[in-house]
Design a protein around this motif. Structure first.
Motif, PDB file in Angstrom:
ATOM      1  N   VAL A  80     -44.771  23.601  32.950  1.00 52.16           N
ATOM      2  CA  VAL A  80     -45.011  22.278  32.392  1.00 52.16           C
ATOM      3  C   VAL A  80     -44.353  22.135  31.024  1.00 52.16           C
ATOM      4  O   VAL A  80     -43.745  21.101  30.702  1.00 52.16           O
ATOM      5  N   ALA A  81     -44.446  23.191  30.200  1.00 53.27           N
ATOM      6  CA  ALA A  81     -43.808  23.144  28.874  1.00 53.27           C
ATOM      7  C   ALA A  81     -42.314  22.953  28.998  1.00 53.27           C
ATOM      8  O   ALA A  81     -41.693  22.200  28.235  1.00 53.27           O
ATOM      9  N   ARG A  82     -41.715  23.632  29.963  1.00 49.68           N
ATOM     10  CA  ARG A  82     -40.270  23.490  30.170  1.00 49.68           C
ATOM     11  C   ARG A  82     -39.939  22.056  30.600  1.00 49.68           C
ATOM     12  O   ARG A  82     -38.973  21.458  30.136  1.00 49.68           O
ATOM     13  N   ARG A  83     -40.768  21.498  31.521  1.00 49.38           N
ATOM     14  CA  ARG A  83     -40.505  20.130  31.998  1.00 49.38           C
ATOM     15  C   ARG A  83     -40.649  19.107  30.885  1.00 49.38           C
ATOM     16  O   ARG A  83     -39.920  18.110  30.837  1.00 49.38           O
ATOM     17  N   LEU A  84     -41.597  19.348  29.965  1.00 52.55           N
ATOM     18  CA  LEU A  84     -41.830  18.397  28.890  1.00 52.55           C
ATOM     19  C   LEU A  84     -40.834  18.527  27.745  1.00 52.55           C
ATOM     20  O   LEU A  84     -40.953  17.815  26.746  1.00 52.55           O
ATOM     21  N   GLY A  85     -39.864  19.456  27.872  1.00 55.66           N
ATOM     22  CA  GLY A  85     -38.776  19.509  26.897  1.00 55.66           C
ATOM     23  C   GLY A  85     -38.892  20.563  25.827  1.00 55.66           C
ATOM     24  O   GLY A  85     -38.106  20.555  24.853  1.00 55.66           O
ATOM     25  N   LEU A  86     -39.835  21.492  25.932  1.00 52.77           N
ATOM     26  CA  LEU A  86     -39.917  22.562  24.940  1.00 52.77           C
ATOM     27  C   LEU A  86     -38.654  23.420  25.014  1.00 52.77           C
ATOM     28  O   LEU A  86     -38.118  23.656  26.103  1.00 52.77           O
ATOM     29  N   ALA A  87     -38.193  23.872  23.875  1.00 48.50           N
ATOM     30  CA  ALA A  87     -36.936  24.631  23.809  1.00 48.50           C
ATOM     31  C   ALA A  87     -36.950  25.787  24.820  1.00 48.50           C
ATOM     32  O   ALA A  87     -37.940  26.524  24.928  1.00 48.50           O
ATOM     33  N   THR A  88     -35.824  25.957  25.507  1.00 47.13           N
ATOM     34  CA  THR A  88     -35.738  26.980  26.556  1.00 47.13           C
ATOM     35  C   THR A  88     -35.957  28.378  26.007  1.00 47.13           C
ATOM     36  O   THR A  88     -36.623  29.214  26.635  1.00 47.13           O
ATOM     37  N   GLU A  89     -35.419  28.648  24.795  1.00 47.18           N
ATOM     38  CA  GLU A  89     -35.570  30.005  24.257  1.00 47.18           C
ATOM     39  C   GLU A  89     -37.034  30.334  23.988  1.00 47.18           C
ATOM     40  O   GLU A  89     -37.485  31.471  24.130  1.00 47.18           O
ATOM     41  N   ILE A  90     -37.816  29.326  23.620  1.00 49.05           N
ATOM     42  CA  ILE A  90     -39.247  29.568  23.382  1.00 49.05           C
ATOM     43  C   ILE A  90     -39.959  29.895  24.683  1.00 49.05           C
ATOM     44  O   ILE A  90     -40.750  30.828  24.768  1.00 49.05           O
ATOM     45  N   VAL A  91     -39.656  29.105  25.744  1.00 50.24           N
ATOM     46  CA  VAL A  91     -40.297  29.345  27.042  1.00 50.24           C
ATOM     47  C   VAL A  91     -39.904  30.709  27.583  1.00 50.24           C
ATOM     48  O   VAL A  91     -40.747  31.460  28.108  1.00 50.24           O
ATOM     49  N   ASP A  92     -38.604  31.060  27.451  1.00 49.08           N
ATOM     50  CA  ASP A  92     -38.154  32.372  27.944  1.00 49.08           C
ATOM     51  C   ASP A  92     -38.823  33.512  27.183  1.00 49.08           C
ATOM     52  O   ASP A  92     -39.213  34.532  27.758  1.00 49.08           O
ATOM     53  N   LEU A  93     -38.971  33.342  25.868  1.00 51.07           N
ATOM     54  CA  LEU A  93     -39.613  34.381  25.064  1.00 51.07           C
ATOM     55  C   LEU A  93     -41.084  34.547  25.471  1.00 51.07           C
ATOM     56  O   LEU A  93     -41.596  35.662  25.572  1.00 51.07           O
TER      57      LEU A  93
END
Length: 804
Positions: free
Chosen positions: A503-516
């Motif tokens: 959901v965070a990825r879909r809502l536009g959170l930076a990819t590097e943050i989600v990957d981390l």
């Protein structure tokens, strides 16, 4: 207090506003906006029954119940009760309300199967005499009419005469002093008639100055010539006002005498309007009437069933505010379940599910239908209590967690074993481990104390409660892994996954943050559980897809079945119409043929018949048969005989254009019993043919037994020709055998001269009457012999008896 908080949290005031738009009167709309929630199951059941009666009644009436003329007269009734004087407009509103209530009562009293509504209107008193008196005294503008009293009519007549004299006097002054007036008009200042005079010319028209224009250029002068007339007009106006006040006070007293009855009338009309609003709103929502389960207590053992349930406020938003389509959910809760834990991602519809359940529980209590498919079965909850959303307060130094705890405390104090408790994000707002432990303890305690608790949560520990206690159930909001979008559908028996990173990825959170974040998640048992849940969700989706395909196939099969049934019915109708038209044509042809034969017989009877006359008559009868019998018309082109009918064969009866099945074959009588459609009849061999057009090969005639017929009759004498007439024809069709014997005895005795013939018409039918006739003739001493008539004379339906 928690009850009113819950109503606000669920959006109940908005739903009441929507309901008010379906009311027909201001009183009904006001009652809908302040809709009370019953505290007894019997009252809820009564309100639902009222809604159902209005729902059915308005569907039969077409235009629905009419509340025309009914107004809010409550304040007028209160003022009349304390002897205040009502205005003409208020009295007129009372009269129209009485008329409207009477029309409403008549519509309900004349309706069928509305006992509750009829019981409501039965004690109503609409006082037509008061309505009539008000309409007599007050005109449609709300003013007292001249006809209200002779004195008022006299005063107004005198006032008109004075006013006319004032106008005439002022008009003459305007004409004489036109140079001094600003405009040639008559106007009023106060209750005095004046004319506008130019300020510099005021001395030209002596009089009293009552006013001036803003600029001072115009003075409004009452000439001395009209002062006395104005004084008379003023006195008459005062008398008129006194008489009008007298009439209004009298009418107000009449209303005040029945104030209690009229207030009761208003209450009943409002209740009916509210029931009508509930029915119309329910119809608009495409709702169905709910049935309350747990009649004998919470352990009665019936499941909660709400199929294709829709949020009523979202339905309104979709239809009136062009919102997104509403996704329906299915709710099926086993009777032993007390707590349902709904898990799944944020923005997936968990909170909407809570609000939907709370709203429909309240709707059922106030008599509204539920926007779900039948059957709608749910408990009657004595209270709906909710903790939804944050309750932060900077003034009171309350955190989110504190706000939740305070509200839950109020819920704990107000709930009972018949309450519905709705908790959103139970245990949130604090340390996850402590919050999870608190949530588990709270839900376990609620399972012991309430009828049903539905809670949303992100804590994975709550998912396992189902496997430890049968009173718990899991549900989840569906999440599409391919589109990373919630479907807003509710899945039962399967715990949900938070899908926080997706959901965070879909809502536009930076990819590097989600990957981390993904890299920092250590493999745990919960991840294995999430993967198992994902597999279950995928399997469920496949099963639902197959179920939908099966449902579509079943629907298509049912559609084809309806089409085939409709076509079969259409063919049957056409066959029935064709058969009817053919039978009518045959009957018409037979009637015409009989008429021509009757004319021939009457011509023979008018004179002494000779052999030549008999031959001519026979030729005429043959001509009738050739014209009206299809078998004669087609005899020239039919194949030669060669067909022998058997039981079960299909044969054609050309004379009536029908095809039937052979039920029995009588070789001796040379006839068969044939069934076609719903009819069964006996026909001779000569009247049938095979489906290929072959005529019947008749068996050779055997000589009648010696004891039944006698030798050939003696040749008829010239004075007794064997020509069939109405005198020597006896029609026994429809008679019983005993009655037929009496008729035969009488007919034989009348046959003169001796040696003549008697034609006995007994019909074909079952053959019993023919058998009885033959038995009688065989034993009668005056009968020489008897035999069946020729085919053209009736065949096996007619017997010819020859007298000695």
């Amino acid at each position: 207090m928690i009850q009113s908080e819950t109503l606000e949290l669920l959006g109940w005031p908005r739903l009441c506003q929507h309901l008010a738009t379906f009311a027909a009167t201001k009183l009904g709309a006001l009652a809908a906006k302040q809709l009370p929630i019953p505290d007894r199951r019997e009252r809820s059941r009564e309100l639902l029954a009222q809604t159902q009666e209005v729902y059915d009644l308005e569907s039969r009436l077409g235009n629905g119940l009419s509340f025309e003329g009914i107004e809010d007269i409550g304040e007028s009734l209160e003022r009349a009760a304390i002897h205040g004087m009502l205005s003409g407009e208020e009295l007129l509103a009372i009269a129209t309300t009485l008329s409207g209530a009477r029309q409403l009562r008549r519509a309900i009293e004349s309706a069928d199967e509305v006992p509750l509504l009829q019981a409501l209107v039965a004690p109503l008193r609409t006082y037509p005499e008061i309505e009539q008196e008000i309409n007599h005294c007050i005109d449609e503008r709300g003013t007292v009419a001249d006809r209200a009293s002779p004195k008022l009519a006299e005063i107004r007549s005198a006032a008109r005469q004075v006013r006319n004299r004032i106008y005439e006097t002022l008009q003459r002054i305007l004409q004489r002093q036109s140079h001094a007036v600003q405009e040639s008009i008559v106007t009023q200042r106060g209750d005095r008639f004046v004319i506008p005079v130019k300020a510099p010319q005021k001395d030209a028209i002596p009089g009293i100055v009552h006013d001036s224009s803003t600029s001072g250029a115009t003075l409004y002068v009452e000439p001395h010539a009209t002062v006395e007339l104005n004084n008379q007009g003023r006195q008459l106006r005062r008398q008129e006002q006194a008489e009008e006040e007298k009439i209004l006070r009298h009418l107000t007293e009449r209303v005040g005498e029945v104030q209690e009855d009229l207030e009761r009338l208003l209450a009943v009309v409002t209740a009916i309007d509210l029931a009508s609003a509930r029915a119309r709103y329910s119809l608009w929502l495409e709702g169905n009437p709910p049935r309350f389960i747990d009649e004998d207590g919470p352990e009665a053992g019936e499941a909660i069933v709400l199929r294709q349930l829709r949020h009523p406020l979202l339905v309104w938003q979709h239809r009136h505010e062009h919102g997104d389509p509403v996704v329906a959910i299915d709710v099926n809760i086993d009777p032993q379940v007390r707590v349902v834990a709904i898990t799944g991602p944020n923005t997936g519809g968990k909170t909407v599910t809570l609000k939907t359940l709370g709203l429909v529980a309240l709707m059922a209590k106030v008599g509204l239908f539920v926007p779900a498919r039948e059957p709608v079965e749910l408990p009657w909850f004595d209270a709906v209590l909710a903790d939804i959303g944050d309750e932060q307060s900077l003034e009171q130094s309350l955190s989110t967690f504190s706000g939740h705890i305070r509200r839950i405390t109020r819920i704990w104090e107000a709930m009972s074993d018949r309450s519905l408790v709705l908790l959103d994000e139970v245990g949130a707002g604090t340390d996850p481990s402590e919050g999870s432990a608190l949530a588990i303890a709270l839900l376990q305690s609620l399972a012991d104390r309430v009828r049903l608790c539905v809670a949303t949560t992100h804590y994975g520990e709550l998912k396992v409660l189902k496997y430890e206690d049968e009173r718990f159930e899991n549900a989840s909001v569906e999440f599409d892994d391919r589109t990373l979008q919630p479907t807003y559908r509710l899945l039962w028996g399967i715990p949900g996954r938070s899908n926080a990173l997706s959901v965070a990825r879909r809502l536009g959170l930076a990819t590097e943050i989600v990957d981390l974040a993904s890299a920092r998640i250590a493999p745990t048992g919960s991840q294995e559980i999430d993967r198992a849940i994902a597999g279950l969700e995928d399997q469920r989706r496949r099963q639902e897809t197959k179920a939908e395909e099966a449902g579509e196939l079943l629907a298509e099969t049912e559609r084809l079945y309806r089409e085939v049934s409709a076509r079969a019915q259409s063919l049957q109708d056409r066959e029935r119409q064709l058969q009817q038209s053919q039978e009518e044509a045959v009957r018409a042809a037979i009637a015409e043929a009989k008429a021509e034969i009757a004319r021939t017989i009457r011509r023979l009877q008018r004179g002494t018949p000779t052999g030549q006359d008999a031959n001519a008559a026979t030729a005429e009868v043959d001509e009738v048969a050739r014209r009206y019998l299809p078998s004669r018309q087609q005899s020239a082109r039919r194949p030669k005989p060669g067909f022998r009918p058997q039981v079960g064969d299909r044969v054609r009866i050309p004379q009536i254009g029908q095809t039937g099945e052979v039920l029995a074959v009588e070789e001796g009588d040379r006839e068969v019993s044939v069934r076609f459609g719903m009819m069964k009849m006996n026909v001779s061999f000569a009247e049938i043919e095979s489906l290929d057009g072959e005529k019947v090969e008749a068996p050779p005639k055997t000589k009648p037994p010696a004891d039944r017929t006698r030798t050939a009759p003696p040749a008829p004498s010239p004075s007794a020709p064997t020509v069939r007439t109405s005198r020597n024809t006896l029609d026994l069709r429809g008679s019983r055998v005993a009655d037929a014997e009496l008729e035969l005895e009488r007919a034989i005795a009348e046959q003169i001269p001796v040696g003549g013939a008697l034609w006995i018409v007994h019909g074909k039918g079952t053959g019993k009457l023919r058998q009885g006739v033959h038995e009688f003739l065989k034993q009668h001493g005056a009968i020489e012999r008897y035999e069946l008539a020729d085919q053209k004379e009736g065949g096996s339906g007619v017997t010819v008896a020859y007298l000695k």
